[in-house]
Design an enzyme around this catalytic site. Structure first.
Site, short mmCIF file in Angstrom:
data_model
loop_
_atom_site.label_atom_id
_atom_site.label_comp_id
_atom_site.label_asym_id
_atom_site.label_seq_id
_atom_site.Cartn_x
_atom_site.Cartn_y
_atom_site.Cartn_z
N CYS A 1 0.82 -1.21 0.00
CA CYS A 1 0.00 0.00 0.00
C CYS A 1 0.85 1.26 0.00
CB CYS A 1 -0.95 0.01 1.20
SG CYS A 1 -2.17 -1.31 1.10
N HIS B 1 -9.24 4.66 -0.43
CA HIS B 1 -7.94 4.01 -0.50
C HIS B 1 -7.79 3.17 -1.77
CE1 HIS B 1 -4.20 2.26 0.50
NE2 HIS B 1 -4.60 1.25 1.24
#
Lengths: 399, 484
Positions: free
Chosen positions: A88, A344
């Site tokens: 991420c 996200h």
């Protein structure tokens, strides 16, 4: 010891797509949306870009392999185009590629793009992936919320915080981000919530409920960087420069060694210390006035406040409840809604954080603009699991 | 001379309440209410006859005594693999050296006793043999068998010389009496009428075989102190004993009301259970039924009083959780497919080449210890994980499976796909060093806490249904011996 890259690279332009369930477009459309804003902001022509980096977390779900999809989507002029993946933290990792290219003198102008198209996977959360390599054979049958939820149990035990008190503090984290996200026209989730709603939401992974988990979104964010000299030559007057850019990757110690108690992020502490040193910051509570951190889960944000040195160890629960990180607090965190509400899209998140910090520094953040623009703003981008991860810390500030 | 040197058992934690199953099924078959009494042991979704055999073996033999084993025999009619040696997987989980023999015995409800006879014959020749019997039989939904079967395993270590009970003799009687059968391409039994099975099968074949055996052993029926026989038909053990001239007092608890009948493993489970309370010089007669009859006679020795403590069948029976959900039972056996959502669809292919390369880590749970820094870690690696000294090539093998551990962090994950949600897992720290983030099993999510004592168990990690491959690994369970 290397002297670092402080003030050697300036941000020429930035763009960010609207995040959310973008049923209307695929990854290439999202990249174009972010790019058009960035290149207009930069005030250059695409032919002036010397190299590009593409950050994607799950290429198989999002876009396919290689840097070619970026080159094709933006019709880049056959320049070097490289895909990077670092969980991420892929967004900040692509930023690092562009920034280091400029800092080294190899490029005059470089572009970094982060993108993720998650909503074509069919999953509510992140998709499960095939597992064939050896480490997978030992990995607990887990999800991202479950891996991060463990932090709560260890943190509570270490600092003597009762489960329900911690639950309320992390509820406050999410309530704050929802309030901020409501003011952000590009955010995925734009409805304010109450602490009670957060406390009573369906359980995802004990003690994390639905509102303790960030949005899973489609989106892209783009940054164009150059040297301060070229930026000025191109007519830029208010320059946002990179003060520090540091990445720390786990080496297995947290997962396999001994000493880590499961209550904090080892790599965040290391990356933050290196970043503060590179930026010449000795007291982050004074010199950092705005943060965008990797609030994949509310507990991550709370613990990160300590790991970044913005709260004393064991005290973030109280600082959170006192509003220190609220939009009108001493050091706002996720003033744009954060991963929680801006959303996200994995590969985009690191650059999206820098995008908000950039807007706030320049006083261009609209309804959510801090009255006094910050001097230095920090972004913290974390990929992987608490016991095995990559942490990227970027500090940008006015030059 | 051959003797039983050690024994142990394993019974899964969950016990299906027969009443709950009958309540769910009585609209369909009112006759099932005759079997509503008591409970039966049901394996977890992550247990099979291999994992249960491993637990029974661990119960039978502590790690430091396993090196005596020269051969491993695993008996079952419900083995996970038709062609991949199941006993070989058990061997890896027990961390035995590669120079041991291994054998699967199957094909009949006598497989357990036949395996034990084969083990004792090897023992008479001078070898210690670990005989395991494990069973997780599938039954048709709403059949009597579904209520009367049980899942469990037993382990009997036999060897030359005097042990806890010496073999007086064994005898086998073979006739092709097909009371039930299961073709090799089928997964469920086909049974013939129960009255015929009882009257022409059990009631005639077993007394005949026992009489042949006692004559061969030169022992009279009334000298038998304990008669050990599985009783899948209620009362059949007493009837056979009576027909064989064995006193009614000699018929012990057949565990039908607490465990059920664990197929070919049941005689060995009952033998292990009987040995727990046996007194020196008692005569134990074990008889099994299945296309004939095996008969074994043991005389308990004085050493029985000094045997090492273990959980034993009794201890495992006491570690129980009542299961009131018949649906859960159906789900665990695969008789009913519940919609697990998209996460349940994830491809579970596991490369056997990788598994073989890492079998010491994955099947034996062997980690590494750095000889330079003393750091203990899992898995073992080329370069030590120690922060202060990244020593290269210094690691020796360090077994972790028998180490006790404590929970350092945990969660109960409702998002992850598992057949038994929520998925519980967390970081555990081993006593003496080493750690891992690992799946928990046999836990109640609400009772998890930091510092909770745990032990490791060999379990099914995932099942690649598409290719029929089972991937095993170790999980942590609440330390059932924490108080000891």
């Amino acid at each position: 010891m290397a002297s670092g890259i402080k003030d050697r690279v300036a941000i020429l332009g930035m763009g960010c797509s609207r995040f959310g369930e973008r049923w209307d477009m695929d990854a290439s459309g999202l990249m174009v949306e972010a790019f058009l804003e960035a290149i207009e902001d930069a005030g250059i022509d695409v032919t002036q870009i010397d190299a590009a980096w593409l950050g994607v977390g799950l290429d198989t779900a999002s876009i396919g392999p290689s840097g070619v999809p970026l080159s094709v989507a933006l019709r880049l002029p056959n320049i070097p185009c490289t895909k990077v993946e670092n969980y991420c933290a892929s967004g900040t990792e692509s930023f690092r590629g562009a920034v280091y290219a400029v800092a080294s003198g190899a490029c005059d102008i470089a572009l970094a793009m982060g993108v993720e198209k998650l909503k074509d996977t069919g999953y509510g959360g992140l998709p499960a992936r095939p597992r064939g390599a050896f480490p997978d054979a030992t990995l607990a049958n887990s999800t991202a919320p479950g891996q991060f939820a463990q932090i709560a149990s260890a943190y509570g035990a270490k600092h003597g915080v009762k489960r329900d008190d911690l639950k309320r503090a992390i509820a406050h984290v999410s309530v704050k981000s929802h309030a901020n996200g409501a003011k952000n026209p590009k955010a995925h989730l734009r409805k304010p919530i109450t602490e009670e709603q957060a406390m009573n939401a369906p359980m995802i992974a004990e003690p994390l409920g639905l509102f303790d988990c960030c949005g899973v979104s489609d989106g892209a964010a783009c940054v164009i960087v150059t040297t301060p000299e070229i930026a000025r030559r191109l007519g830029k007057t208010d320059l946002v420069t990179v003060k520090a850019l540091q990445v720390a990757a786990s080496n297995g110690w947290e997962a396999e060694g001994s000493g880590w108690d499961g209550s904090y992020f080892h790599t965040t502490r290391i990356a933050a210390a290196r970043a503060y040193k590179e930026a010449g910051i000795t007291d982050p509570r004074k010199d950092i006035s705005l943060t965008e951190v990797h609030d994949c889960f509310s507990i991550t944000e709370l613990v990160t406040m300590e790991d970044l040195g913005l709260s004393d160890e064991g005290r973030a629960v109280y600082d959170v409840m006192d509003g220190k990180f609220d939009a009108d607090g001493a050091i706002p965190c996720q003033i744009d809604g954060g991963l929680k509400c801006f959303g996200h899209p994995i590969g985009a998140s690191g650059i999206r954080m820098i995008y908000e910090n950039y807007l706030q520094l320049l006083g261009r953040a609209g309804e959510r603009q801090r009255a006094t623009p910050p001097v230095n703003a920090l972004s913290h981008n974390l990929g992987g699991f608490p016991n095995l991860n990559v942490c990227a810390v970027a500090i940008v500030g006015m030059n | 001379m051959a003797s039983i040197i050690a024994f142990g058992g394993y019974v899964p934690r969950r016990r299906l309440q027969r009443e709950a199953a009958v309540a769910a099924l009585s609209w369909f078959n009112a006759g099932l209410s005759a079997h509503a009494r008591g409970e039966r042991a049901i394996a977890g979704w992550d247990e099979d006859t291999v994992t249960m055999a491993v637990e029974a073996a661990r119960d039978c033999l502590p790690e430091d005594r396993r090196s005596v084993i020269r051969k491993l025999i695993l008996a079952s009619t419900s083995l996970p693999y038709a062609d991949r040696q199941n006993a070989g997987i058990v061997k890896e989980a027990l961390n035995l050296s590669d120079d041991v023999g291994a054998l699967d015995v199957t094909g009949s409800q006598r497989a357990g006793t036949s395996a034990l006879i084969a083990a004792l014959e090897s023992a008479a020749g001078g070898s210690e043999v670990l005989c395991l019997a494990s069973e997780r039989r599938k039954a048709k939904v709403a059949s009597e068998a579904e209520l009367t079967y049980g899942d469990a395993a037993a382990a009997i270590l036999v060897g030359p010389g005097a042990g806890l009970a010496e073999l007086v003799g064994h005898h086998s009687h073979t006739v092709d009496f097909a009371d039930h059968f299961r073709a090799s391409d089928r997964c469920l039994d086909y049974e013939w009428e129960g009255r015929w099975v009882r009257d022409e099968g059990y009631a005639k074949i077993m007394p005949t075989a026992i009489a042949e055996a006692l004559a061969k052993f030169n022992v009279s029926a009334d000298a038998i102190d304990r008669f050990i026989m599985a009783a899948p038909i209620r009362g059949i053990d007493k009837s056979v004993a009576k027909a064989a001239g064995i006193g009614a007092d000699a018929v012990g608890d057949n565990l039908q009301d607490r465990l059920g009948t664990a197929g070919c493993a049941q005689p060995l489970i009952l033998l292990a259970h009987a040995l727990e309370k046996a007194a020196p010089s008692e005569l134990l007669l074990v008889a099994s039924f299945g296309q004939g009859c095996d008969v074994l006679l043991f005389r308990v020795t004085d050493a029985i009083g000094a045997r090492a403590a273990n959980m034993g069948v009794s201890g495992w029976l006491d570690r129980r959780k009542a299961e009131d959900s018949y649906i859960r039972h159906l789900h665990f056996t695969g008789a009913l497919t519940l919609d697990g959502g998209m996460r349940a669809e994830a491809d579970q292919r596991t490369p056997p080449s990788m598994l073989y390369r890492h079998r010491r880590s994955l099947l034996s749970l062997v980690g590494g210890r750095c000889t330079k820094t003393g750091t203990i870690q899992f898995p073992k690696s080329d370069i030590s994980v120690a922060q202060n000294e990244r020593a290269i090539g210094t690691q020796e093998e360090y077994p972790l499976a028998e180490r006790r551990a404590r929970i350092a962090s945990f969660t109960a994950d409702s998002l992850v796909y598992t057949p038994d949600p929520p998925g519980c897992y967390g970081l555990i720290e081993f006593e003496g060093g080493g750690r891992m983030t690992v799946d928990f099993t046999d836990v109640d999510p609400d009772t998890l806490e930091i510092g909770q004592p745990m032990r490791m168990m060999f379990r099914l990690k995932r099942h690649d249904v598409e290719r029929g491959f089972k991937h095993y690994f170790w999980k942590a369970v609440p330390d059932y011996r924490a108080a000891t």
